[in-house]
Design an enzyme around this catalytic site. Structure first.
Site, PDB file in Angstrom:
ATOM      1  N   ARG A 108      31.676  41.059  42.866  1.00  0.00           N
ATOM      2  CA  ARG A 108      33.114  40.976  42.589  1.00  0.00           C
ATOM      3  C   ARG A 108      33.272  40.837  41.083  1.00  0.00           C
ATOM      4  O   ARG A 108      32.767  39.866  40.497  1.00  0.00           O
ATOM      5  CB  ARG A 108      33.745  39.774  43.302  1.00  0.00           C
ATOM      6  CG  ARG A 108      35.245  39.610  43.016  1.00  0.00           C
ATOM      7  CD  ARG A 108      35.788  38.362  43.686  1.00  0.00           C
ATOM      8  NE  ARG A 108      37.144  38.073  43.237  1.00  0.00           N
ATOM      9  CZ  ARG A 108      38.250  38.478  43.848  1.00  0.00           C
ATOM     10  NH1 ARG A 108      38.156  39.201  44.953  1.00  0.00           N
ATOM     11  NH2 ARG A 108      39.445  38.161  43.371  1.00  0.00           N
ATOM     12  N   HIS A 135      39.389  47.760  46.063  1.00  0.00           N
ATOM     13  CA  HIS A 135      39.220  46.495  46.790  1.00  0.00           C
ATOM     14  C   HIS A 135      39.031  46.823  48.283  1.00  0.00           C
ATOM     15  O   HIS A 135      39.886  46.514  49.118  1.00  0.00           O
ATOM     16  CB  HIS A 135      40.454  45.621  46.575  1.00  0.00           C
ATOM     17  CG  HIS A 135      40.247  44.176  46.888  1.00  0.00           C
ATOM     18  ND1 HIS A 135      39.063  43.667  47.402  1.00  0.00           N
ATOM     19  CD2 HIS A 135      41.091  43.093  46.780  1.00  0.00           C
ATOM     20  CE1 HIS A 135      39.182  42.372  47.581  1.00  0.00           C
ATOM     21  NE2 HIS A 135      40.395  41.992  47.218  1.00  0.00           N
ATOM     22  N   GLN A 138      39.354  44.147  51.266  1.00  0.00           N
ATOM     23  CA  GLN A 138      40.743  43.785  51.529  1.00  0.00           C
ATOM     24  C   GLN A 138      41.417  44.834  52.404  1.00  0.00           C
ATOM     25  O   GLN A 138      42.234  44.515  53.271  1.00  0.00           O
ATOM     26  CB  GLN A 138      41.514  43.631  50.218  1.00  0.00           C
ATOM     27  CG  GLN A 138      42.983  43.238  50.384  1.00  0.00           C
ATOM     28  CD  GLN A 138      43.156  41.830  50.917  1.00  0.00           C
ATOM     29  OE1 GLN A 138      42.582  40.894  50.387  1.00  0.00           O
ATOM     30  NE2 GLN A 138      43.962  41.677  51.970  1.00  0.00           N
ATOM     31  N   ASP A 231      51.832  42.716  45.341  1.00  0.00           N
ATOM     32  CA  ASP A 231      50.711  41.999  44.728  1.00  0.00           C
ATOM     33  C   ASP A 231      51.212  41.376  43.439  1.00  0.00           C
ATOM     34  O   ASP A 231      52.301  41.720  42.944  1.00  0.00           O
ATOM     35  CB  ASP A 231      49.565  42.989  44.465  1.00  0.00           C
ATOM     36  CG  ASP A 231      48.267  42.315  44.037  1.00  0.00           C
ATOM     37  OD1 ASP A 231      48.152  41.081  44.192  1.00  0.00           O
ATOM     38  OD2 ASP A 231      47.364  43.016  43.539  1.00  0.00           O
ATOM     39  N   CYS A 272      47.993  40.374  49.368  1.00  0.00           N
ATOM     40  CA  CYS A 272      46.561  40.062  49.403  1.00  0.00           C
ATOM     41  C   CYS A 272      46.246  38.658  48.893  1.00  0.00           C
ATOM     42  O   CYS A 272      45.120  38.173  49.092  1.00  0.00           O
ATOM     43  CB  CYS A 272      45.771  41.108  48.621  1.00  0.00           C
ATOM     44  SG  CYS A 272      46.281  41.286  46.900  1.00  0.00           S
ATOM     45  N   ARG A 317      40.059  38.773  56.463  1.00  0.00           N
ATOM     46  CA  ARG A 317      39.017  39.093  55.477  1.00  0.00           C
ATOM     47  C   ARG A 317      37.645  38.723  56.036  1.00  0.00           C
ATOM     48  O   ARG A 317      36.676  39.472  55.897  1.00  0.00           O
ATOM     49  CB  ARG A 317      39.256  38.323  54.170  1.00  0.00           C
ATOM     50  CG  ARG A 317      40.457  38.738  53.355  1.00  0.00           C
ATOM     51  CD  ARG A 317      40.345  40.141  52.788  1.00  0.00           C
ATOM     52  NE  ARG A 317      39.145  40.351  52.003  1.00  0.00           N
ATOM     53  CZ  ARG A 317      38.949  39.916  50.750  1.00  0.00           C
ATOM     54  NH1 ARG A 317      39.884  39.206  50.132  1.00  0.00           N
ATOM     55  NH2 ARG A 317      37.833  40.184  50.110  1.00  0.00           N
TER      56      ARG A 317
END
Length: 332
Positions: A108, A135, A138, A231, A272, A317
């Site tokens: 990440r 991502h 996600q 987001d 998210c 997740r």
């Protein structure tokens, strides 16, 4: 068609077919059911995974760790202060060392090029926990959540509000195109995804039955929307001096009750996380003090409403990450 993902990397959904994504979603559903029923599934007992974090996270780290433990694996968390990656040791050397010690590697951080290089030089699966461009973990959680709440993916209309050229805008566009959703990116034209990626997504959507639309008018963008997604306006790693300009650009794209009323009556809200929907964070309070706004990309009213499924998303997740690790590490 039998799906075999053993020893595959999971770097972006562009690398996966709709059938492979479907397989991962179904696998995640099975793992979620087992988790809820208390059925042990330590199918990767004794294996070891490394979690490389150059960007901090709550959901990604916890999801990978709990998913690993549930599968019977051991975990090493390695942040930027406890690794020489990119400083005294190159990315490719790091990959070759870690893949001798571990059975899987999560990354990440920043550039997509880094995770691609890790994968190129690693002999074990590499999973993208987030980069500046994509991502993918996600996305699986989002697709699973949409299917749980709306009982379908085909034909679902998803509108993304905000900075549509970031990793979430890019990834939602590709995920939607792969799985037959109608995706709309709603943003100022300066914040649209790259033309090349848009064209690629449109070609994919033409085969899946989905669509890709770019729209500057928020009211138009949410007409008939089943999902409204947003987001944070400034991504991790960007400098604080972009806040003023980003707020000016994106405040008209805030998800609020007035905008939500223009969507379908049963539309859901997704994010998210983390979210700046009030002043209860250091950054949220700082922005309120500097710019006089108490809520940013979404109002607290919408975030806390019955239409919000953000915490279902967050839980998913773990289940979808578990599916990715199992599918790429368990030999059929």
């Amino acid at each position: 068609m039998k799906v075999d993902l053993y020893n595959r990397d999971f770097l972006k959904l562009l690398d996966y077919t709709s059938e492979e994504i479907r397989y991962l979603l179904d696998l995640a559903k099975d793992f979620k059911k087992k988790k809820k029923q208390g059925i042990a599934h330590r199918y990767l007992e004794g294996k070891n995974v490394a979690l490389l974090f150059e960007k901090t996270s709550t959901r990604t780290r916890c999801s990978f760790e709990v998913a690993s433990y549930d599968l019977g694996m051991n975990v090493s968390f390695i942040d930027s202060k406890s690794s020489q990656m990119g400083a005294k040791e190159s990315i490719k050397d790091t990959a070759r060392v870690l893949s001798r010690l571990y059975d899987g590697i999560e990354y990440r951080g920043f550039s997509q090029e880094i995770v691609e290089t890790l994968a190129l030089y690693s002999s074990v699966p590499v999973w993208n926990g987030l980069t500046d461009e994509f991502h993918p973990t996600q996305m699986l959680a989002d697709l699973l959540t949409i299917e749980e709440k709306l009982s379908r993916l085909d034909g679902v209309s998803l509108t993304y509000m905000g900075d549509a050229r970031n990793n979430m805008g890019n990834s939602l566009m590709i995920a939607s195109a792969k799985m037959g959703l109608n995706f709309t990116a709603c943003a100022p034209s300066s914040l649209f995804p790259s033309p090349a990626l848009v064209e690629e997504a449109k070609k994919i959507a033409a085969k899946s039955g989905g669509s890709v639309t770019l729209e500057e008018d928020p009211a138009e963008a949410v007409k008939n929307a089943d999902v409204i997604y947003t987001d944070i306006w400034v991504s991790m790693g960007e400098s604080d001096d972009v806040w003023e300009n980003r707020i000016k650009l994106l405040y008209p794209y805030q998800v609020n009750s007035s905008l939500f009323a223009k969507a379908k009556d049963d539309a859901i809200f997704m994010h998210c996380l983390p979210s700046f929907h009030n002043r209860e964070t250091r950054i949220g309070n700082d922005i309120a003090s500097r710019f006089g706004i108490n809520e940013m990309e979404v109002t607290d009213e919408i975030f806390e409403s019955e239409r919000s499924v953000v915490f279902d998303e967050a839980e998913n997740r773990m289940h979808t990450i578990k599916a990715v690790m199992y599918a790429t590490m368990k030999k059929n």
